[in-house]
Design an enzyme around this catalytic site. Structure first.
Site, PDB file in Angstrom:
ATOM      1  N   ASP A   1      12.919   3.481 -18.306  1.00 44.48           N
ATOM      2  CA  ASP A   1      12.346   2.188 -17.904  1.00 44.48           C
ATOM      3  C   ASP A   1      11.651   2.237 -16.545  1.00 44.48           C
ATOM      4  O   ASP A   1      11.588   1.230 -15.839  1.00 44.48           O
ATOM      5  CB  ASP A   1      13.418   1.079 -17.878  1.00 44.48           C
ATOM      6  CG  ASP A   1      14.117   0.954 -19.208  1.00 44.48           C
ATOM      7  OD1 ASP A   1      13.443   1.090 -20.231  1.00 44.48           O
ATOM      8  OD2 ASP A   1      15.339   0.717 -19.213  1.00 44.48           O
ATOM      9  N   GLU A   2      11.131   3.401 -16.181  1.00 51.08           N
ATOM     10  CA  GLU A   2      10.481   3.520 -14.865  1.00 51.08           C
ATOM     11  C   GLU A   2       9.077   2.937 -14.864  1.00 51.08           C
ATOM     12  O   GLU A   2       8.455   2.819 -13.801  1.00 51.08           O
ATOM     13  CB  GLU A   2      10.392   5.004 -14.447  1.00 51.08           C
ATOM     14  CG  GLU A   2      11.717   5.707 -14.283  1.00 51.08           C
ATOM     15  CD  GLU A   2      12.180   6.351 -15.584  1.00 51.08           C
ATOM     16  OE1 GLU A   2      11.550   6.099 -16.631  1.00 51.08           O
ATOM     17  OE2 GLU A   2      13.167   7.093 -15.567  1.00 51.08           O
ATOM     18  N   GLY A   3       8.573   2.616 -16.038  1.00 49.13           N
ATOM     19  CA  GLY A   3       7.196   2.122 -16.122  1.00 49.13           C
ATOM     20  C   GLY A   3       6.256   3.215 -16.613  1.00 49.13           C
ATOM     21  O   GLY A   3       5.058   3.191 -16.316  1.00 49.13           O
ATOM     22  N   LYS A   4       6.800   4.149 -17.386  1.00 54.37           N
ATOM     23  CA  LYS A   4       5.969   5.250 -17.919  1.00 54.37           C
ATOM     24  C   LYS A   4       4.836   4.714 -18.773  1.00 54.37           C
ATOM     25  O   LYS A   4       3.731   5.221 -18.743  1.00 54.37           O
ATOM     26  CB  LYS A   4       6.803   6.198 -18.801  1.00 54.37           C
ATOM     27  CG  LYS A   4       7.776   7.045 -18.063  1.00 54.37           C
ATOM     28  CD  LYS A   4       8.570   7.905 -19.019  1.00 54.37           C
ATOM     29  CE  LYS A   4       9.423   7.130 -19.994  1.00 54.37           C
ATOM     30  NZ  LYS A   4      10.496   6.327 -19.434  1.00 54.37           N
TER      31      LYS A   4
ATOM     32  N   LYS B   1       6.476  -0.536  -9.311  1.00 52.82           N
ATOM     33  CA  LYS B   1       7.197  -1.756  -8.910  1.00 52.82           C
ATOM     34  C   LYS B   1       7.475  -1.864  -7.407  1.00 52.82           C
ATOM     35  O   LYS B   1       8.482  -2.471  -7.012  1.00 52.82           O
ATOM     36  CB  LYS B   1       8.489  -1.873  -9.721  1.00 52.82           C
ATOM     37  CG  LYS B   1       8.206  -2.118 -11.204  1.00 52.82           C
ATOM     38  CD  LYS B   1       9.345  -2.812 -11.854  1.00 52.82           C
ATOM     39  CE  LYS B   1       8.914  -3.602 -13.040  1.00 52.82           C
ATOM     40  NZ  LYS B   1       9.971  -4.262 -13.739  1.00 52.82           N
TER      41      LYS B   1
ATOM     42  N   GLN C   1      12.507   7.618 -22.376  1.00 52.20           N
ATOM     43  CA  GLN C   1      13.717   7.547 -21.546  1.00 52.20           C
ATOM     44  C   GLN C   1      13.470   8.264 -20.196  1.00 52.20           C
ATOM     45  O   GLN C   1      12.336   8.312 -19.759  1.00 52.20           O
ATOM     46  CB  GLN C   1      14.938   8.123 -22.268  1.00 52.20           C
ATOM     47  CG  GLN C   1      15.398   7.315 -23.477  1.00 52.20           C
ATOM     48  CD  GLN C   1      14.699   7.690 -24.770  1.00 52.20           C
ATOM     49  OE1 GLN C   1      14.505   8.835 -25.064  1.00 52.20           O
ATOM     50  NE2 GLN C   1      14.319   6.691 -25.541  1.00 52.20           N
TER      51      GLN C   1
ATOM     52  N   ARG D   1      19.043  -5.143 -17.227  1.00 56.17           N
ATOM     53  CA  ARG D   1      19.206  -3.799 -16.647  1.00 56.17           C
ATOM     54  C   ARG D   1      20.063  -3.895 -15.390  1.00 56.17           C
ATOM     55  O   ARG D   1      19.979  -4.888 -14.657  1.00 56.17           O
ATOM     56  CB  ARG D   1      17.835  -3.220 -16.280  1.00 56.17           C
ATOM     57  CG  ARG D   1      16.980  -2.967 -17.502  1.00 56.17           C
ATOM     58  CD  ARG D   1      15.592  -2.439 -17.127  1.00 56.17           C
ATOM     59  NE  ARG D   1      14.776  -2.319 -18.323  1.00 56.17           N
ATOM     60  CZ  ARG D   1      13.467  -2.573 -18.372  1.00 56.17           C
ATOM     61  NH1 ARG D   1      12.816  -2.962 -17.304  1.00 56.17           N
ATOM     62  NH2 ARG D   1      12.812  -2.434 -19.507  1.00 56.17           N
TER      63      ARG D   1
ATOM     64  N   ARG E   1      18.508  -6.379 -23.208  1.00 53.02           N
ATOM     65  CA  ARG E   1      19.693  -6.390 -22.340  1.00 53.02           C
ATOM     66  C   ARG E   1      19.287  -6.403 -20.866  1.00 53.02           C
ATOM     67  O   ARG E   1      18.299  -5.767 -20.493  1.00 53.02           O
ATOM     68  CB  ARG E   1      20.534  -5.121 -22.582  1.00 53.02           C
ATOM     69  CG  ARG E   1      21.237  -5.098 -23.903  1.00 53.02           C
ATOM     70  CD  ARG E   1      22.015  -3.808 -24.072  1.00 53.02           C
ATOM     71  NE  ARG E   1      21.140  -2.638 -24.187  1.00 53.02           N
ATOM     72  CZ  ARG E   1      21.582  -1.384 -24.233  1.00 53.02           C
ATOM     73  NH1 ARG E   1      22.863  -1.126 -24.152  1.00 53.02           N
ATOM     74  NH2 ARG E   1      20.739  -0.384 -24.351  1.00 53.02           N
TER      75      ARG E   1
ATOM     76  N   GLY F   1       1.852  -3.781 -10.003  1.00 52.60           N
ATOM     77  CA  GLY F   1       1.796  -4.868 -10.980  1.00 52.60           C
ATOM     78  C   GLY F   1       1.608  -4.302 -12.363  1.00 52.60           C
ATOM     79  O   GLY F   1       1.387  -3.089 -12.530  1.00 52.60           O
TER      80      GLY F   1
ATOM     81  N   LYS G   1       3.106   2.027 -18.591  1.00 54.97           N
ATOM     82  CA  LYS G   1       1.952   1.576 -17.797  1.00 54.97           C
ATOM     83  C   LYS G   1       1.182   2.772 -17.232  1.00 54.97           C
ATOM     84  O   LYS G   1      -0.045   2.798 -17.240  1.00 54.97           O
ATOM     85  CB  LYS G   1       2.459   0.658 -16.675  1.00 54.97           C
ATOM     86  CG  LYS G   1       1.756   0.836 -15.369  1.00 54.97           C
ATOM     87  CD  LYS G   1       1.063  -0.365 -14.838  1.00 54.97           C
ATOM     88  CE  LYS G   1       0.026   0.060 -13.816  1.00 54.97           C
ATOM     89  NZ  LYS G   1      -0.176  -0.808 -12.730  1.00 54.97           N
TER      90      LYS G   1
ATOM     91  N   THR H   1      21.031  10.006 -23.780  1.00 55.98           N
ATOM     92  CA  THR H   1      20.483   9.866 -25.120  1.00 55.98           C
ATOM     93  C   THR H   1      20.629  11.229 -25.816  1.00 55.98           C
ATOM     94  O   THR H   1      21.126  12.179 -25.217  1.00 55.98           O
ATOM     95  CB  THR H   1      19.026   9.341 -25.073  1.00 55.98           C
ATOM     96  OG1 THR H   1      18.635   8.995 -26.405  1.00 55.98           O
ATOM     97  CG2 THR H   1      18.046  10.359 -24.487  1.00 55.98           C
TER      98      THR H   1
ATOM     99  N   GLY I   1      10.936   1.869 -25.286  1.00 55.77           N
ATOM    100  CA  GLY I   1      10.169   0.629 -25.377  1.00 55.77           C
ATOM    101  C   GLY I   1       9.324   0.480 -24.143  1.00 55.77           C
ATOM    102  O   GLY I   1       9.813   0.677 -23.038  1.00 55.77           O
ATOM    103  N   HIS I   2       8.051   0.227 -24.332  1.00 53.35           N
ATOM    104  CA  HIS I   2       7.267  -0.089 -23.157  1.00 53.35           C
ATOM    105  C   HIS I   2       6.303  -1.227 -23.446  1.00 53.35           C
ATOM    106  O   HIS I   2       5.790  -1.375 -24.544  1.00 53.35           O
ATOM    107  CB  HIS I   2       6.563   1.130 -22.564  1.00 53.35           C
ATOM    108  CG  HIS I   2       5.908   2.003 -23.569  1.00 53.35           C
ATOM    109  ND1 HIS I   2       6.301   3.291 -23.769  1.00 53.35           N
ATOM    110  CD2 HIS I   2       4.907   1.766 -24.419  1.00 53.35           C
ATOM    111  CE1 HIS I   2       5.546   3.813 -24.714  1.00 53.35           C
ATOM    112  NE2 HIS I   2       4.696   2.908 -25.126  1.00 53.35           N
TER     113      HIS I   2
HETATM  114  P1  IMP Z   1      20.347   5.809 -27.484  1.00 48.88           P
HETATM  115  O1  IMP Z   1      19.155   6.561 -27.019  1.00 48.88           O
HETATM  116  O2  IMP Z   1      20.011   4.526 -28.198  1.00 48.88           O
HETATM  117  O3  IMP Z   1      21.315   6.660 -28.244  1.00 48.88           O
HETATM  118  O4  IMP Z   1      21.157   5.334 -26.164  1.00 48.88           O
HETATM  119  C1  IMP Z   1      21.759   6.270 -25.276  1.00 48.88           C
HETATM  120  C2  IMP Z   1      21.604   5.818 -23.816  1.00 48.88           C
HETATM  121  O5  IMP Z   1      20.239   5.884 -23.458  1.00 48.88           O
HETATM  122  C3  IMP Z   1      22.039   4.368 -23.569  1.00 48.88           C
HETATM  123  O6  IMP Z   1      22.546   4.266 -22.252  1.00 48.88           O
HETATM  124  C4  IMP Z   1      20.735   3.602 -23.666  1.00 48.88           C
HETATM  125  O7  IMP Z   1      20.769   2.379 -22.971  1.00 48.88           O
HETATM  126  C5  IMP Z   1      19.791   4.604 -23.015  1.00 48.88           C
HETATM  127  N1  IMP Z   1      18.396   4.449 -23.452  1.00 48.88           N
HETATM  128  C6  IMP Z   1      17.854   4.775 -24.634  1.00 48.88           C
HETATM  129  N2  IMP Z   1      16.544   4.504 -24.664  1.00 48.88           N
HETATM  130  C7  IMP Z   1      16.246   4.017 -23.447  1.00 48.88           C
HETATM  131  C8  IMP Z   1      15.026   3.583 -22.835  1.00 48.88           C
HETATM  132  O8  IMP Z   1      13.931   3.610 -23.426  1.00 48.88           O
HETATM  133  N3  IMP Z   1      15.149   3.132 -21.562  1.00 48.88           N
HETATM  134  C9  IMP Z   1      16.318   3.131 -20.878  1.00 48.88           C
HETATM  135  N4  IMP Z   1      17.467   3.526 -21.397  1.00 48.88           N
HETATM  136  C10 IMP Z   1      17.435   3.980 -22.664  1.00 48.88           C
END
Ligand code: IMP
Length: 427
Positions: free
Chosen positions: A10-13, A326, A219, A300, A298, A410, A15, A234, A37-38
Site C-alpha cells: 500500500d505504498e502507492g505503487k 504521501k 504488496q 490500515r 479495512r 497527491g 500511482k 503473503t 489493490g490500487h
Molecule cells: P494474503 O496475501 O491475502 O494471504 O494476506 C497476507 C498478508 O498480506 C496480510 O497481512 C494482508 O493484509 C497482507 N496483504 C496482502 N495483500 C496486500 C496488499 O495489497 N497491501 C497490503 N497488505 C497486503
C-alpha cells in the site's frame, strides 16, 4: 525496471506505476493475485484495480500477467468488464500467462477458515495462500489445464482429494466445491482463453527489441514469503527478485529497481509493527491519507517511517532509487519521527531482528524533525515544498544512501515531483 513496495504494501505503487507507464511499453505483474489493490486517477477518473496492471489505462500499452501470479477467474473477468464499461478495450493488449495458477473455490474456503483460527494473519481472504500452497504441493491447476475441459476435472479431483481432510475439518463439502469449480470452469474458461498466451515469450521478445518493460510488484518487501516478517506475510516473493521467476526473466535482464515508500508506514493485517503510532496521531493521519485497504476496506495501521526496515528492504530489493509518496499527508503534524534503530534488552539493534518474537518486543529509537504545514498537494516543484519537508526527505535520502527520485504529493499523476531529472526513466 522493477517497481517494488519497500514496506508492508500500500505504498502507492499503483500511482507510481501509472506515472511511469506513459513511458513504458509493457507493464508486467509477476506475483500475488487480486489480494493487491490500487486506486489510480486516470484523466480525472478513479480506477480501483486488483489484478490488471494500471498501465493498460493508456491505450497503446500492453498489460501482462505473468506465471507467478495466481488468477481468480471471476475477479479477473469482472475487472476486464469494468474497464470495458469505461470504454477501455483490452483486445490484443492484455495477456494472461498459461502457466499462472488458478484460484479455485476451495482456496477461498480454506483462506477464510484459517483466518478464524487462533493466530490469524489478517489475510485478504482471496484464497491466495491456499492457492500457492497447492502450487508448491504440486496439486495446483495452471491456466493451460483449466482451459482444457477434458483435463481439468481430473486435476481438480486430485487437488480436492489432497485437501479433503482440511476442507471437511473446516466444515466444507468437497462435493459442493467440486460442483462450483466445474461450473466456474464452464462459465469462465472460454472467456479467459482470449487473453491467454506464453507470456515469457512476449516479455523476452520485448526485451530483445529494447522495449521498456516495467515489472510491477504487488504488496511490499516486508510481506515477502522468504524475506518478510514471517509468518505475517503473503505467500509469494514480493522482492524485486520475484520478477525473475514470476515473469521468466533472468537477473541480468533487470536494469533498474525502484522502491516505493510512503513518507510514513502503514500495515494492514496482523504482525509486529514497532513504529505503530498512538491512536491519537494515527487516527488523524488515517483519515487525512484515506488509509483504508483498497481490496478489503479495512483500516490500515499507521506508524512512523522505519529506516531500519527501509534500509533492509533497499538491500534485499537491490533498490537503486526510491519514490516517496504521501508527503502531503504529513503536513500539520507538529513533530515528525523516523526510526533509526531498535532497543532490545538494553541494547540497540541496527539490524532487523529475524525472530518475530523479538521483533514484537523491540522499542524503536527515534530521531525527531520539526513538522511543516501548507497544502503540498498543489505544489509541483521541489523548491515550492516547505523547507522542513525538504529537510526531512533530504535527511532520509542521505541516511539511506539512496536517492529519492520521485516525491508524490497527491493522487493525480501531476502531483508527482521529479527530483532526479537526470534519470533516463523519468524523462
Ligand atoms: P494474503 O496475501 O491475502 O494471504 O494476506 C497476507 C498478508 O498480506 C496480510 O497481512 C494482508 O493484509 C497482507 N496483504 C496482502 N495483500 C496486500 C496488499 O495489497 N497491501 C497490503 N497488505 C497486503
Amino acid at each position: 525496471m522493477v517497481i517494488v513496495g519497500a514496506q508492508w504494501g500500500d505504498e502507492g505503487k499503483g500511482k507510481i506505476v501509472h506515472f511511469l507507464s506513459e513511458r513504458a511499453q509493457d507493464i508486467v505483474r509477476y506475483q500475488g493475485g487480486n489480494n493487491a489493490g490500487h486506486t489510480v486517477i486516470h484523466k480525472k477518473e478513479k480506477f480501483a484495480l486488483h489484478l490488471i496492471p494500471a498501465g493498460v489505462l493508456f491505450p497503446t500499452k500492453r498489460g501482462i500477467i505473468g506465471n507467478g501470479v495466481v488468477v481468480e477467474p471471476r475477479g479477473f473477468l469482472e475487472e476486464v468488464n469494468f474497464l470495458k464499461s469505461k470504454g477501455i478495450s483490452l483486445k490484443g493488449r492484455l495477456f494472461l500467462s498459461l502457466g499462472a495458477h488458478v484460484v479455485l473455490p476451495h482456496h477461498l474456503l480454506l483462506d477464510a477458515a484459517h483466518e478464524s483460527e487462533s493466530r490469524p494473519i489478517g489475510t485478504t481472504k482471496k484464497g491466495i495462500g491456499p492457492c500457492y500452497t497447492d502450487k508448491a504441493a504440486r496439486c495446483g491447476v495452471q491456466l493451460v489445464d483449466y482451459l482444457n475441459k477434458d483435463m481439468f476435472p481430473s486435476l481438480l479431483d486430485q487437488a480436492l482429494k489432497r485437501n479433503a481432510p482440511e476442507i471437511e475439518y473446516c466444515g466444507g463439502s468437497v462435493e459442493t466445491l467440486r460442483k462450483q469449480s466445474l461450473e466456474g470452469q464452464r462459465e469462465f474458461a472460454e472467456q479467459l482463453k482470449a487473453f491467454c498466451a506464453d507470456t515469457v515469450d512476449l516479455v523476452q521478445t520485448s526485451l530483445q527489441k529494447k522495449r521498456w518493460v516495467l515489472f510491477e510488484g504487488a504488496q511490499g518487501i516486508a510481506l515477502d514469503l522468504d524475506l518478510g516478517t514471517y509468518p505475517f506475510v503473503t505467500s509469494s516473493n514480493t522482492v524485486a527478485g520475484g520478477a525473475c521467476a514470476g515473469a521468466g526473466v533472468g537477473p541480468t535482464q533487470i536494469e533498474d529497481v525502484m522502491g516505493v515508500t510512503k513518507a510514513y508506514v502503514t500495515r494492514i493485517g496482523t504482525g509486529p509493527f514497532p513504529t505503530e503510532m498512538p491512536t491519537s496521531v494515527g487516527d488523524e493521519l488515517r483519515e487525512k491519507g484515506q488509509e483504508y485497504g483498497a481490496t478489503t476496506g479495512r483500516p490500515r495501521r499507521i506508524g512512523w517511517l522505519d529506516l531500519v526496515q527501509l534500509k533492509r528492504g533497499i538491500r534485499m530489493g537491490g533498490i537503486k532509487h526510491l519514490a516517496m509518496t504521501k508527503l502531503d499527508t504529513l503536513s500539520d503534524v507538529d513533530s515528525l519521527k523516523v526510526c533509526v534503530g531498535y532497543q532490545y534488552k538494553g541494547k540497540t539493534l541496527k539490524e532487523y531482528p529475524l525472530s518475530f518474537a523479538v521483533f514484537e518486543t523491540v522499542e524503536p529509537v527515534y530521531r525527531e524533525f520539526p513538522g511543516f504545514s501548507g497544502d503540498l498537494g498543489v505544489m509541483r516543484k521541489w523548491t515550492q515544498i516547505p523547507l522542513n519537508a525538504r529537510k526531512y526527505v533530504e535527511w532520509v535520502e542521505k541516511y539511506l544512501e539512496t536517492p529519492i527520485s520521485l516525491v508524490s504529493v497527491g493522487r493525480e499523476r501531476e502531483a508527482t515531483i521529479v527530483r532526479d531529472a537526470a534519470s533516463r526513466w523519468l524523462n
